[in-house]
Motif scaffolding. Structure first.
Motif, PDB file in Angstrom:
ATOM      1  N   GLY A   1      -3.405   4.737  -7.561  1.00 39.75           N
ATOM      2  CA  GLY A   1      -4.293   5.050  -6.431  1.00 39.75           C
ATOM      3  C   GLY A   1      -4.575   6.254  -5.720  1.00 39.75           C
ATOM      4  O   GLY A   1      -3.826   7.149  -6.498  1.00 39.75           O
TER       5      GLY A   1
ATOM      6  N   TRP B   1       0.903  -1.301   0.059  1.00 40.03           N
ATOM      7  CA  TRP B   1       0.295  -0.017   0.003  1.00 40.03           C
ATOM      8  C   TRP B   1       0.688   1.326  -0.032  1.00 40.03           C
ATOM      9  O   TRP B   1       1.877   1.326   0.750  1.00 40.03           O
ATOM     10  CB  TRP B   1      -0.887   0.095   1.220  1.00 40.03           C
TER      11      TRP B   1
ATOM     12  N   ASP C   1      -4.794   0.375  -2.551  1.00 38.95           N
ATOM     13  CA  ASP C   1      -4.550  -0.326  -3.789  1.00 38.95           C
ATOM     14  C   ASP C   1      -3.192  -0.926  -3.510  1.00 38.95           C
ATOM     15  O   ASP C   1      -2.325  -0.461  -3.137  1.00 38.95           O
ATOM     16  CB  ASP C   1      -4.675   0.649  -4.985  1.00 38.95           C
TER      17      ASP C   1
ATOM     18  N   GLY D   1      -3.069   4.584   1.243  1.00 42.01           N
ATOM     19  CA  GLY D   1      -3.932   3.937   0.019  1.00 42.01           C
ATOM     20  C   GLY D   1      -4.118   2.712   0.479  1.00 42.01           C
ATOM     21  O   GLY D   1      -3.451   2.019   1.299  1.00 42.01           O
TER      22      GLY D   1
END
Length: 87
Positions: free
Chosen positions: A46, A14, A69, A67
Motif C-alpha cells: 500500500g 491500516w 489498504d 494508508g
C-alpha cells in the motif's frame, strides 16, 4: 525527512507512518511526502501521503501518512517521494 514510527493498526488493519519534516531551506515551505508500505520480502502492500504547509525555515513538524489498504502482516515504511514548494 524522517520516519519516526511505522505500524499496522490492529483494529482497522491500516498501516501508518509517523514522520518528522524539517525545513532546511531558507523559505517557508509546503511539503507532500509519499510513503509506501512493504512486507518482509519487499512486496508493496500500500501507499499513503502526508502533507505539511507553511513550515518555517528550521522548523520541525510532526505529521502522519495513513494508508487505507487492509494489511494483515508487519510492514516496513519507506519514503518514496518528497515534494517541497516555497509557500
Amino acid at each position: 525527512m524522517r520516519i519516526t514510527a511505522c505500524e499496522v493498526d490492529e483494529a482497522n488493519q491500516w498501516a501508518r507512518a509517523d514522520l518528522t519534516i524539517t525545513n532546511r531551506s531558507g523559505k517557508a515551505s509546503n511539503y507532500v511526502v509519499q510513503v509506501e508500505f512493504v512486507d518482509a520480502s519487499g512486496t508493496r502492500l500500500g501507499e499513503a501521503l502526508a502533507a505539511a504547509n507553511k513550515v518555517a525555515p528550521g522548523q520541525k513538524v510532526e505529521t502522519a501518512a495513513q494508508g487505507l489498504d487492509r494489511i494483515t502482516t508487519e510492514v516496513t515504511c519507506r519514503i518514496t517521494d518528497v515534494t517541497r514548494l516555497a509557500s
